[in-house]
Design a protein around this motif. Structure first.
Motif, PDB file in Angstrom:
ATOM      1  N   PRO A  74       0.801  -1.357   0.026  1.00 18.85           N
ATOM      2  CA  PRO A  74      -0.100  -0.032   0.003  1.00 18.85           C
ATOM      3  C   PRO A  74       0.863   1.385   0.063  1.00 18.85           C
ATOM      4  O   PRO A  74       0.392   2.443  -0.626  1.00 18.85           O
ATOM      5  N   ARG A  77       2.036   1.864  -3.564  1.00 21.74           N
ATOM      6  CA  ARG A  77       0.820   2.499  -4.362  1.00 21.74           C
ATOM      7  C   ARG A  77       0.226   3.769  -4.178  1.00 21.74           C
ATOM      8  O   ARG A  77       0.027   4.702  -4.870  1.00 21.74           O
ATOM      9  N   PHE A  80       2.831   6.000  -5.653  1.00 20.80           N
ATOM     10  CA  PHE A  80       2.494   6.142  -6.988  1.00 20.80           C
ATOM     11  C   PHE A  80       1.443   7.055  -7.196  1.00 20.80           C
ATOM     12  O   PHE A  80       1.383   8.083  -8.438  1.00 20.80           O
ATOM     13  N   ASP A  81       0.315   6.974  -6.573  1.00 19.40           N
ATOM     14  CA  ASP A  81      -0.633   7.941  -6.533  1.00 19.40           C
ATOM     15  C   ASP A  81      -0.469   9.539  -6.555  1.00 19.40           C
ATOM     16  O   ASP A  81      -0.936  10.374  -7.103  1.00 19.40           O
ATOM     17  N   SER A  94      -2.724   3.426 -13.428  1.00 19.86           N
ATOM     18  CA  SER A  94      -2.853   3.793 -12.066  1.00 19.86           C
ATOM     19  C   SER A  94      -2.151   2.696 -11.255  1.00 19.86           C
ATOM     20  O   SER A  94      -1.418   1.941 -11.585  1.00 19.86           O
ATOM     21  N   SER A  95      -2.299   3.181  -9.882  1.00 25.43           N
ATOM     22  CA  SER A  95      -1.501   2.298  -9.049  1.00 25.43           C
ATOM     23  C   SER A  95      -1.854   0.898  -8.704  1.00 25.43           C
ATOM     24  O   SER A  95      -1.031   0.151  -8.558  1.00 25.43           O
ATOM     25  N   LYS A  96      -3.067   0.512  -9.194  1.00 23.34           N
ATOM     26  CA  LYS A  96      -3.541  -0.816  -9.277  1.00 23.34           C
ATOM     27  C   LYS A  96      -3.263  -1.585 -10.528  1.00 23.34           C
ATOM     28  O   LYS A  96      -3.064  -2.746 -10.268  1.00 23.34           O
ATOM     29  N   ASP A  97      -2.563  -0.850 -11.491  1.00 18.55           N
ATOM     30  CA  ASP A  97      -1.898  -1.657 -12.429  1.00 18.55           C
ATOM     31  C   ASP A  97      -0.393  -2.212 -12.123  1.00 18.55           C
ATOM     32  O   ASP A  97      -0.084  -2.771 -13.188  1.00 18.55           O
ATOM     33  N   LEU A  98       0.154  -1.647 -11.129  1.00 18.25           N
ATOM     34  CA  LEU A  98       1.456  -2.049 -10.741  1.00 18.25           C
ATOM     35  C   LEU A  98       1.541  -3.469 -10.258  1.00 18.25           C
ATOM     36  O   LEU A  98       0.761  -3.880  -9.523  1.00 18.25           O
ATOM     37  N   ILE A 109       9.218  -3.693  -9.064  1.00 17.30           N
ATOM     38  CA  ILE A 109       7.970  -2.771  -9.400  1.00 17.30           C
ATOM     39  C   ILE A 109       7.730  -3.077 -11.016  1.00 17.30           C
ATOM     40  O   ILE A 109       8.748  -2.530 -11.717  1.00 17.30           O
TER      41      ILE A 109
END
Length: 134
Positions: A74, A77, A80-81, A94-98, A109
């Motif tokens: 987290p 993420r 990244f956000d 988005s951060s969910k794609d990492l 990453i």
């Protein structure tokens, strides 16, 4: 002895054995053809360049986050956000794609995404980008 063969240099005309002139240079059709090819290449480059710049921005952000070595997924993420809010050009992922893994106590990453670039009408160029932290 007549002047049956005259050989010129540079861009001058050449007289052959029959006395005909052979012109050198680019015809109008050839010039138009190469103009269209160069214009199409310029349009493609102008449409693709922003996506390449976005990829390098994402790569730089991912490398910076991995170098700081956050302790949890987290936290990665969230970093990244935060970077995505500052770097306005990052819109494709988005951060969910990492994909975040840990190898030998080092954070790795990785990311991958597709980008469609419209060239005109029903013609699109599909570019697949993938990268990982160093």
């Amino acid at each position: 002895m007549g002047l049956s063969k005259l050989v010129g240099t540079g861009s001058r005309a050449v007289l052959g054995a029959g006395g005909r002139r052979h012109q050198r240079g680019v015809s109008l059709i050839g010039l138009l053809f190469w103009g269209v090819v160069v214009a199409f290449g310029g349009v493609v480059a102008a449409r693709v360049l922003p996506t390449v710049m976005e990829y390098y921005t994402i790569q730089r952000v991912v490398d910076r986050i991995a170098a700081s070595n956050p302790s949890t997924v987290p936290a990665v993420r969230a970093d990244f956000d935060r970077a995505q809010q500052v770097e306005y050009s990052v819109t494709s992922i988005s951060s969910k794609d990492l994909v975040i893994t840990k190898e030998n106590d080092k954070l790795r990453i990785s990311f991958a995404y597709d980008k469609q670039v419209e060239l005109g009408g029903p013609v699109f160029l599909l570019i697949k980008y993938a990268g990982q932290s160093r």
